[in-house]
Design an enzyme around this catalytic site. Structure first.
Site, short mmCIF file in Angstrom:
data_model
loop_
_atom_site.label_atom_id
_atom_site.label_comp_id
_atom_site.label_asym_id
_atom_site.label_seq_id
_atom_site.Cartn_x
_atom_site.Cartn_y
_atom_site.Cartn_z
N ALA A 117 1.53 30.05 56.70
CA ALA A 117 0.53 29.99 57.76
C ALA A 117 -0.62 29.09 57.34
CB ALA A 117 0.03 31.39 58.07
N MET A 118 -1.29 28.50 58.32
CA MET A 118 -2.32 27.51 58.02
C MET A 118 -3.50 28.10 57.24
SD MET A 118 -4.09 26.88 61.72
CE MET A 118 -2.85 27.37 62.90
N ARG A 119 -3.66 29.43 57.28
CA ARG A 119 -4.77 30.03 56.53
C ARG A 119 -4.48 30.05 55.03
NH1 ARG A 119 -2.10 34.05 59.25
NH2 ARG A 119 -1.21 35.76 58.03
N TYR A 120 -3.21 29.81 54.66
CA TYR A 120 -2.86 29.83 53.24
C TYR A 120 -2.78 28.43 52.63
CZ TYR A 120 -1.44 34.62 54.30
OH TYR A 120 -1.44 35.93 54.69
N THR A 121 -2.51 27.43 53.43
CA THR A 121 -2.29 26.09 52.87
C THR A 121 -3.57 25.26 52.90
OG1 THR A 121 -1.59 25.22 55.03
CG2 THR A 121 0.13 26.09 53.59
#
Length: 827
Positions: A117-121
């Site tokens: 998910a974009m919150r991790y990358t």
């Protein structure tokens, strides 16, 4: 709403207008790349937003969610998932030849795993992406207001490298689709430099530099003609195959190692498909399939068994899996605000035209900036020369505004010069600073001259462009990953690869049942062959799974089956009926002949066929070669003129031995005719043939045919409707010609005359056993050797009582050696 604002429009008009607008929107604003920078709007907005936020290669990574939020809030008011997907794709080095985004974290995989998910990358622009955006702040491209008119965004990027060709593009819109493969940056720049110097260059000249696609996943491209077609017209077809190597192992074993796979092939799905082939035993010889890919690169290992045909297995996998794919070029891009299919030269020229425009605007911007600075520097130098007067004027002024006005009035300074003087710091009043100002003035003079030269001389502008392209090549070019091969290799699958080579027992029955069984099952079944009592064996023998079976029916059809495709059942089971897979067979259609061949591409000999209504023909066996529809449809080998007619017999004759062969025919009314086979012409499979025998009347028909080989001692066996059996020497029938009535071969009785039901050819010295089927479903077996040979005018001897046993309906030869013999299990 007033009545005057209501319009009456047809549904077609409204739909056409609305769909036209929608189509224009998705073509220009969503699915297709611009020919100049090779970017779709969402990609351009992502790169611009990250650039604007300072999220560049020389800065720290930032959360992808922040970048996505900025893009969505400022430039791209659509779903965050589509923006993130586009962002992730630009970071995937197996999708883009030169990734435009660097990403920390899980950005997916070649196995088609989803990214985190974009919150991790975390993400930032790559160094090469900076070349797309360089000079954006120098008014080089048109800027337009965003969706809510709060900010400006570029309609195209300066794009100092040919991104359209280097990274390719794929997309589908209304009425248009695009499929542009990635290319090697160094090769494309070489072609650009050449085209810059030779504007009329031919395609062949440009293809000396751009050899073909250069996929990030490597692989091998085959088909130079397809590449040339694509570069010429925008459409073309090539073959992309994996890079493989066959490595020998101990004990006559080997393994296939795959180090590169075709572009956009899902590795996990590919490995699964190959393993399914192993499990289903579609290929003989694969023992294990392993995915050994790691951080060092892709690696798929296919382990093979002892003495396996490694090259044959590899060819099969190329044909049946995504180890080899077809890639179709469809080079469509937005050019002059409309979608166009472009070739290589057009794409290169459009990029050069864009660069000329960008460099021109950049030079104009730099020229104006230099002129403005020179104007200020000249003012500062002038001020330094009358420094005391300037200071006195400033000290005598009431405020800053008054000081500027006094300087402009008393010493003829311009407003920018006066501004620069009043804001000048005291430390710059040294002699050193005067020297620096003069040096800067001279430097600006040189730059202005250079800029003017570039703008006035196209040759100078091209020189600047060429130098920039060469600098790009030196900085970013990499070695080619994909190999190019001129010709497409034709894949012929070796049958020994797909079929287990083994001997089996094969049975074909008159009613149309076909089966194969293991030798073990045959030996264990005794006399039980699984057929009904009223069915008869047409063919039964030991065959190999690599052989081929042809079955001919009494309605003039041929059914073909490779032996390995015949249903494998226990010998006690009936097997599969032809009607289960073949359409177009009559309900009461019977198999009358069967033949096994080793190679369907080398069919030799002729089929000699005679019909009940007195016609005969020869057909080349090669004319009956199987078609692609053989699994569902039969092939005709003779055309029956009369619906009531049927094929009495069809016999295969050898090409070499048929020179002196003769045809022996018998009719129901007890006539026999003998003539040379040479009198029967060869004709196509769909013809009816020629007259075989002159029949006595409408109640007469052909009851049998045999081919007499003159070097063989043969006999003719006859069964009559009254149950009389006779076998006689062939020489009892004189040789005449085709289409005659023949001679009587049974003595005519005034009361209850004998009528021939069936005649069969036999070997005199070792005759086959004969099986007679009666109207009461009885089967009576006789050995011709137990009966004396008769003469032409004799009626033979009774072998059954028609009153009690039933009227004879058919007689068939049964080879004595297969009667009850056990077949050895050893192959």
């Amino acid at each position: 709403m007033t009545e005057g604002h209501i319009q009456e429009l047809s549904l077609e008009t409204v739909m056409g207008d609305r769909f036209g607008r929608y189509s224009k929107s998705i073509i220009q604003e969503r699915a297709l790349p611009d020919i100049r920078d090779g970017l779709k709007p969402v990609q351009r907005r992502i790169l611009f937003s990250m650039y604007k936020d300072g999220n560049t290669y020389d800065k720290a990574f930032r959360k992808s969610a922040k970048s996505v939020g900025n893009v969505m809030g400022n430039f791209h008011p659509h779903g965050d998932s589509s923006i993130y997907e586009a962002l992730v794709r630009m970071s995937q080095d197996w999708k883009l030849r030169a990734p435009l985004v660097e990403m920390h974290g899980n950005n997916g995989s070649i196995d088609n795993d989803p990214p985190a998910a974009m919150r991790y990358t975390e993400a930032r622009l790559s160094k090469l992406a900076g070349e797309l955006l360089r000079d954006l702040d120098k008014d080089t491209v048109e800027m337009v207001l965003n969706f809510d008119d709060t900010e400006y965004e570029p309609t195209v990027l300066p794009a100092h490298f040919p991104n359209l060709l280097v990274n390719g593009a794929t997309g589908i819109s209304a009425g248009y689709a695009t499929e542009i493969p990635p290319h090697n940056l160094g090769e494309v720049i070489d072609a650009l430099v050449y085209l810059l110097a030779h504007p009329n260059a031919k395609l062949d000249e440009l293809m000396q530099f751009v050899q073909g696609p250069d996929f990030p996943t490597g692989g091998i491209v085959q088909g130079i003609d397809g590449i040339r077609s694509a570069y010429e017209t925008g459409r073309g077809r090539i073959i992309v195959r994996a890079r493989t190597e066959i490595k020998p192992l101990k004990a006559n074993k080997a393994q296939i190692e795959i180090s590169e796979i075709p572009y956009e092939v899902n590795k996990a799905a590919l490995v699964k498909k190959i393993d399914e082939i192993r499990l289903n035993k579609d290929v003989a010889g694969i023992t294990e399939v392993r995915d050994e890919s790691d951080r060092d690169g892709l690696s798929i290992v296919i382990e093979l068994g002892k003495d396996a045909n490694a090259q044959g297995i590899l060819d099969y996998l190329f044909k049946k899996t995504d180890l080899q794919i077809t890639y179709n070029f469809n080079m469509v891009a937005i050019h002059n605000q409309r979608p166009e299919r472009v070739g290589l030269k057009q794409a290169l020229q459009a990029f050069l035209d864009h660069q000329v425009e960008v460099i021109t605007k950049r030079t104009e911007f730099d020229l104006k900036k230099a002129q403005d600075r020179q104007h200020i520097v000249s003012g500062l130098i002038k001020a330094m020369s009358i420094l005391d007067e300037v200071i006195a004027t400033i000290r005598a002024s009431e405020n800053r505004k008054d000081a500027k006005a006094n300087l402009m009035a008393q010493y003829d300074f311009s407003e920018p010069q006066a501004e620069a003087i009043v804001t000048m710091q005291l430390y710059r009043l040294t002699n050193t600073d005067v020297t620096q100002l003069k040096a800067e003035f001279d430097e600006l003079n040189a730059k202005i001259a250079e800029y003017n030269l570039i703008l006035s001389e196209p040759k100078e502008l091209r020189k600047v462009l060429r130098n920039e392209l060469k600098a790009m090549r030196k900085e970013y070019a990499t070695d080619r990953l994909t190999s190019i091969e001129d010709q497409v290799q034709e894949l012929k699958i070796d049958q020994t690869v797909t079929v287990v080579d083994e001997d089996v027992m094969l049975l074909v029955s008159k009613s149309g049942y076909v089966k194969r069984s293991s030798i073990r099952s045959f030996n264990a079944s005794g006399d039980d062959n699984g057929l009904r009592d009223d069915d008869e064996i047409v063919y039964m023998d030991r065959v190999n799974t690599l052989q081929h079976l042809f079955m001919l029916t009494d309605r003039g059809n041929v059914v073909y089956r490779p032996v390995h495709e015949i249903v494998d059942v226990r010998w006690k089971e009936a097997g599969e009926h032809l009607s289960q897979t073949i359409t177009g067979l009559a309900p009461e259609e019977y198999v009358i002949a069967a033949k096994i061949v080793d190679d369907v591409n080398k069919l030799s000999g002729d089929w000699v066929t005679v019909t009940s209504d007195g016609l005969i023909k020869r057909t080349k066996f090669s004319d009956l070669a199987p078609k692609s529809t053989y699994r569902k449809k039969p092939t005709p080998y003779i055309k029956l003129k009369n619906e009531a007619a049927f094929v009495v017999n069809t016999v295969w004759v050898d090409d070499v031995k048929q020179a002196n062969d003769e045809v022996i025919l018998t009719s129901h009314q007890a006539n026999g005719l003998r003539y040379s086979l040479d009198e029967v012409p060869t004709s196509g499979a769909r013809t009816a043939g020629v007259k075989a025998m002159a029949l006595a009347d409408e109640d007469d028909w052909i009851t049998g045919m045999m081919i007499h080989h003159q070097d063989a001692k043969q006999a003719l066996a006859i069964i009559s409707n009254r149950g009389a059996f006779k076998w006689m020497d062939i020489d009892e029938i004189p040789v005449t010609s085709r289409a005659r009535k023949g001679v009587a071969i049974m003595r005519e009785l005034k009361k209850e005359p004998h009528r021939i039901v069936k005649s069969v050819g036999l070997n005199q010295e070792n005759p086959d056993l004969l099986t007679i089927l009666t109207s009461t479903d009885q089967t009576i077996e006789i050995n011709p050797a137990d009966h004396p040979m008769g003469q032409r005018y004799s009626n033979g001897s009774f072998v059954l009582d028609a009153q009690t046993d039933g009227v004879p309906l058919d007689m068939q030869a049964k080879p004595a050696e297969t009667e009850s013999e056990t077949v050895p299990t050893g192959v």
